[in-house]
Design an enzyme around this catalytic site. Structure first.
Site, short mmCIF file in Angstrom:
data_model
loop_
_atom_site.label_atom_id
_atom_site.label_comp_id
_atom_site.label_asym_id
_atom_site.label_seq_id
_atom_site.Cartn_x
_atom_site.Cartn_y
_atom_site.Cartn_z
N GLY A 1 3.76 -1.56 3.09
CA GLY A 1 3.71 -2.88 2.48
C GLY A 1 2.34 -3.20 1.94
O GLY A 1 1.38 -2.45 2.14
N PRO B 1 -1.37 -5.09 1.37
CA PRO B 1 -2.41 -5.42 2.37
C PRO B 1 -2.21 -6.81 2.96
O PRO B 1 -1.79 -7.74 2.27
CB PRO B 1 -3.71 -5.37 1.55
CG PRO B 1 -3.39 -4.56 0.34
CD PRO B 1 -1.95 -4.80 0.06
N GLY B 2 -2.50 -6.94 4.25
CA GLY B 2 -2.51 -8.25 4.89
C GLY B 2 -1.18 -8.76 5.38
O GLY B 2 -1.08 -9.91 5.81
N VAL B 3 -0.13 -7.92 5.35
CA VAL B 3 1.18 -8.42 5.79
C VAL B 3 1.43 -8.15 7.27
O VAL B 3 2.46 -8.56 7.81
CB VAL B 3 2.33 -7.80 4.95
CG1 VAL B 3 2.27 -8.29 3.51
CG2 VAL B 3 2.31 -6.29 5.00
N GLY B 4 0.52 -7.46 7.95
CA GLY B 4 0.65 -7.30 9.39
C GLY B 4 1.04 -5.92 9.87
O GLY B 4 1.61 -5.77 10.94
N LYS B 5 0.72 -4.89 9.08
CA LYS B 5 1.11 -3.53 9.47
C LYS B 5 0.35 -3.07 10.71
O LYS B 5 0.93 -2.63 11.70
CB LYS B 5 0.87 -2.57 8.29
CG LYS B 5 1.64 -2.92 7.03
CD LYS B 5 1.46 -1.89 5.95
CE LYS B 5 0.04 -1.79 5.44
NZ LYS B 5 -0.43 -3.03 4.78
N THR B 6 -0.97 -3.17 10.64
CA THR B 6 -1.79 -2.71 11.77
C THR B 6 -1.61 -3.62 12.98
O THR B 6 -1.61 -3.16 14.13
CB THR B 6 -3.28 -2.67 11.36
OG1 THR B 6 -3.40 -1.89 10.17
CG2 THR B 6 -4.13 -2.05 12.45
N SER C 1 10.52 -1.35 -15.38
CA SER C 1 11.32 -2.52 -15.01
C SER C 1 11.16 -3.68 -15.99
O SER C 1 11.86 -4.69 -15.86
CB SER C 1 10.97 -2.98 -13.59
OG SER C 1 9.62 -3.36 -13.50
N LYS D 1 9.26 -9.49 -6.30
CA LYS D 1 9.45 -10.05 -7.63
C LYS D 1 10.13 -11.42 -7.57
O LYS D 1 9.73 -12.36 -8.25
CB LYS D 1 10.27 -9.09 -8.50
CG LYS D 1 9.52 -7.80 -8.83
CD LYS D 1 10.41 -6.84 -9.62
CE LYS D 1 9.65 -5.56 -9.97
NZ LYS D 1 10.48 -4.60 -10.70
#
Length: 805
Positions: free
Chosen positions: A367, A369-374, A711, A754
């Site tokens: 995803g 950056p900053g969405v909470g992966k780590t 797209s 989108k």
């Protein structure tokens, strides 16, 4: 000494005061003078053809103004042989000593001169001083042998001369004495007493030289002894080594052997054998050998690996779910998949399935950056009560950073994975392989090939680190990887992972994250209480919509951090008990609002359509513009576009031409330019003339941002159709979809991001490919689906029907 050509003494003479040493009657010496009074005295002596007297200043009185008691009352009477002027007002004179004199009177009102009388030595007989002179000559000979700097010519002069006064003056001039001692020798008129004083000084100097010589010999002896001790110690070490007696190195080797013995039950056979071999090699090696320190480092690195050390906490799905819900808002799909992953592990453990811990796939959170992966990995670590190890893979190109360097290289160390185990002090930590999509390959190897072995459950129980030179078990490590773009990960590596998509947050989700997580955390971090900050929901929503542009919440956290820093300053400097932050005064705390996603235009326009794009930081609304110019039917495309998008624009133009030719797109023939001849002849124009007589200029704004991908196909086709047919496009309509030459609309990726971008831009309707509508619509947040009318399209005619007015 010849003073017959000068006035009789006592007489008044010009006075020169020297700062350094006493001069004697036999001397011809240069004097460098810069004192104005001294220079005036020299001028007076030359002009009046007078003698001068050179006296010496007392200790601490050098370069002082002339005063009674500042200088000694004896000196040398002589004449000025030559005078030379020097730069900066200085002069150099050549002075010839003639006789000793004593200053009998000095007046401050005329300091250039003084009253001088001759200083005569008391009468003496040669017989009375002969024995003293013999002793003096003997001592001078001794001193000359010890002191290499003693003038050799002086000894010959003393031996050949019987004038006691002359001999005394010569020796006094070369002795190293203080000013006060020199004055006593100079002013002494009793020659016997003077010679005895000189003998005492010479004997003291001889003693000093002897003491210095003894000290030098002792120092040299000590240095020799040090060298001797060093060689003896080296011999002792060699003897101890031969006898096998213990020393510090042997004690360390014994401690290594004890530690290895304790670890033996938990190590593999190869690991134990290799380590034992190296410890035995170290015990035979001299501790000062260059290889000894390298070998010792290797042994310590191996013994630091936590063999047999595991976190005993059993896997609990309930604990994992509880921790995930506590730390994260939304992300329901990701939480559910993580729970399923650990449910399988827990079930295998409960049923005692062999090698249960090593089974299962590797999760990869994908995803923006900053969405909470780590932070998801952090939550897993907390829930399982296992240490967390983060291995940053971004930009790594050297395969040895993961697999370790061979010990033959200078500065060789284990790879990052082994170092991670050492840092965690457990063999089963949670290891986050961060930014796995940014691994690079070059001439030093391909790190992704190492990751294939690490992430394959069938291979990672025997991972071989090149530095260790034996296999190490990584099967019980819980690997979690993160990536921004899964397409950049090699196919073979993707096959070993299961991807969990973490998409952009909606504004509503961001609000709840800010309210429940970010604001409380930042308040605590900045030392503020909840009661000291007043901020409404409307203010937070305004911050989210107008001050941040991101898929995650990292920049949002930074904005709150900035707000609370300024609030803390207000509380301290202005003494406010409560800081009010609202939509009116928000500009005082933050800069002007930033509008990344422009809201939908209120007015319908010809040749302007809203496309939806995916970016690394979430979705975006892309305005595509077109104009027509008189020409020959060419297409010009501008903007920072990639090859795929340029090809897509040509496909769109061709599709629109076909629609015009097949009369599926009606053209107002009156808009086609005609010549006077065609008007006179009343020529009936074909609809195809509209694209033959016009050039189309298609532009995608924001040239600083690179754009690529298929797209935008239907958006460009609609824009071109609008400008050729002279029909307006609905301003609150947006769309995404790939277009084929036959006019079919193909599915695209990144639909969630989108549509969230369309929702933020306050669009009312979105056109998407039918396959995406059937497959991905359930992933779209409910608030987006409620606010946005989402319509599926199969072909370009559907797009024209919905888009053109």
């Amino acid at each position: 000494m010849d003073l017959t050509n000068y006035d009789e003494f006592p007489q008044e003479l010009p006075l020169i005061i020297e700062d350094e040493v006493f001069l004697y009657p036999f001397m011809i010496a240069p004097l460098f003078l810069n004192n104005k009074t001294n220079i005036s005295a020299v001028e007076k002596a030359i002009n009046e053809n007078k003698l001068v007297i050179v006296a010496v200043s007392k200790d601490g009185q050098e370069s002082q103004e002339r005063a009674d008691g500042q200088f000694y009352d004896v000196g040398v009477i002589g004449n000025i042989m030559r005078k030379v002027s020097l730069p900066d007002g200085k002069i150099k004179v050549l002075f010839q000593g003639l006789a000793k004199g004593r200053i009998s009177q000095f007046k401050l009102d005329n300091p250039e001169v003084c009253q001088v009388e001759l200083m005569e030595t008391k009468p003496y007989s040669l017989e009375s001083v002969t024995s003293i002179l013999n002793i003096l000559r003997e001592n001078v000979g001794k001193l000359s042998k010890i002191n290499t700097k003693f003038p050799v010519d002086l000894i010959k002069t003393i031996d050949e001369n019987n004038d006691a006064v002359r001999i005394a003056d010569l020796i006094s001039s070369v002795l190293k004495v203080t000013k006060s001692q020199a004055y006593k020798l100079f002013s002494q008129t009793d020659i016997e007493a003077r010679l005895v004083a000189i003998i005492e000084i010479i004997q003291k100097e001889i003693e000093n030289f002897k003491i210095q010589k003894d000290i030098t010999q002792k120092v040299n002896s000590k240095i020799e002894k040090t060298h001797k001790d060093y060689f003896l110690k080296e011999q002792i070490k060699a003897i101890q080594q031969e006898l096998g007696t213990g020393n510090k190195k042997d004690e360390e080797v014994k401690s290594y052997s004890k530690r290895l013995k304790k670890l033996k039950p938990f190590m593999g056979k190869d690991a134990f054998k290799e380590t034992k071999k190296q410890i035995e090699k170290l015990s035979r090696m001299h501790q000062d050998s260059p290889d000894a320190s390298l070998l010792q480092t290797y042994v310590e690195q191996v013994l630091d690996i936590p063999f047999g050390q595991y976190s005993d906490e059993k896997i609990s799905v309930d604990a994992v779910e509880k921790q995930l819900n506590k730390d994260h808002y939304s992300l329901e799909k990701a939480k559910e998949r993580i729970s399923e992953y650990f449910a399988v592990k827990q079930l295998l453990e409960q049923r005692g399935v062999e090698n249960a811990k090593s089974r299962g796939t590797v999760l990869c959170f994908v995803g923006p950056p900053g969405v909470g992966k780590t932070s998801l990995a952090n939550s897993i670590s907390k829930a399982l009560k296992r240490p967390l190890v983060r291995v940053a893979l971004g930009g790594m190109e050297d395969v040895n950073e993961l697999r370790g360097h061979r010990r033959t290289y200078v500065g060789a160390m284990p790879g990052r994975l082994v170092k991670g185990l050492v840092d965690a002090k457990k063999m089963n930590p949670v290891m986050v392989l961060d930014e796995i999509d940014k691994l690079g390959a070059n001439n030093r190897g391909d790190p992704t090939a190492v990751m294939l072995e690490v992430l394959d459950p069938e291979q990672n129980h025997e991972f071989r680190d090149l530095y260790l030179n034996f296999a190490i078990d990584l099967s019980q490590v819980i690997f979690v990887s993160t990536a921004n773009d899964a397409r950049r990960i090699p196919a073979a590596l993707r096959d070993r992972m299961e991807f969990i998509e973490i998409s952009s947050y909606t504004p509503n989700e961001k609000y709840h994250i800010a309210k429940d997580y970010l604001i409380p955390q930042e308040l605590e971090k900045h030392g503020l209480k909840k009661t000291e900050i007043s901020m409404s929901q409307t203010t937070v929503e305004m911050i989210i919509s107008k001050y941040t542009r991101e898929a995650g919440v990292r920049n949002l956290r930074r904005v709150f951090s900035k707000l609370f820093r300024k609030s803390a300053k207000k509380i301290l400097s202005e003494g406010e008990s409560k800081v009010l932050i609202n939509t009116k005064n928000l500009k005082e705390f933050l800069d002007n609002p930033i509008f990344e996603i422009d809201p939908a235009d209120k007015k319908n326009m010809i040749g302007v359509a809203n496309g939806l794009a995916w970016t690394a930081v979430g979705g975006d609304v892309l305005k595509i513009e077109a104009i027509k110019l008189k020409g020959k039917g060419s297409l010009v495309v501008t903007g920072n576009l990639g090859d795929v998008m340029k090809e897509s624009s040509r496909i769109s133009y061709s599709v629109v031409k076909v629609l015009i030719d097949e009369s599926k797109l009606k053209i107002d023939l009156s808009t086609i330019p005609t010549s006077l001849k065609e008007k006179d002849e009343k020529v009936v124009l074909e609809p195809s003339e509209v694209y033959k007589r016009y050039d189309i200029h298609l532009h995608i704004p924001e040239g600083a941002t690179p754009k690529d991908g298929p797209s935008a196909g239907i958006t460009m086709a609609l824009t071109i159709a609008s400008i050729l047919s002279n029909k307006e496009i609905k301003s609150d309509l947006c769309m995404t979809g790939e277009l084929t030459l036959t006019g079919k609309v193909l599915p695209i990726g990144g639909l969630k991001e989108k549509l969230i971008a369309a929702f933020k831009a306050k669009m009312k309707k979105a056109l998407i490919p039918r396959k995406n509508y059937e497959r991905d619509l359930e992933d779209i947040p409910d608030e987006v689906k409620k606010a946005l009318e989402i319509k599926p399209v199969d072909k370009i005619e559907d797009v024209l029907k919905e888009g053109l007015i």
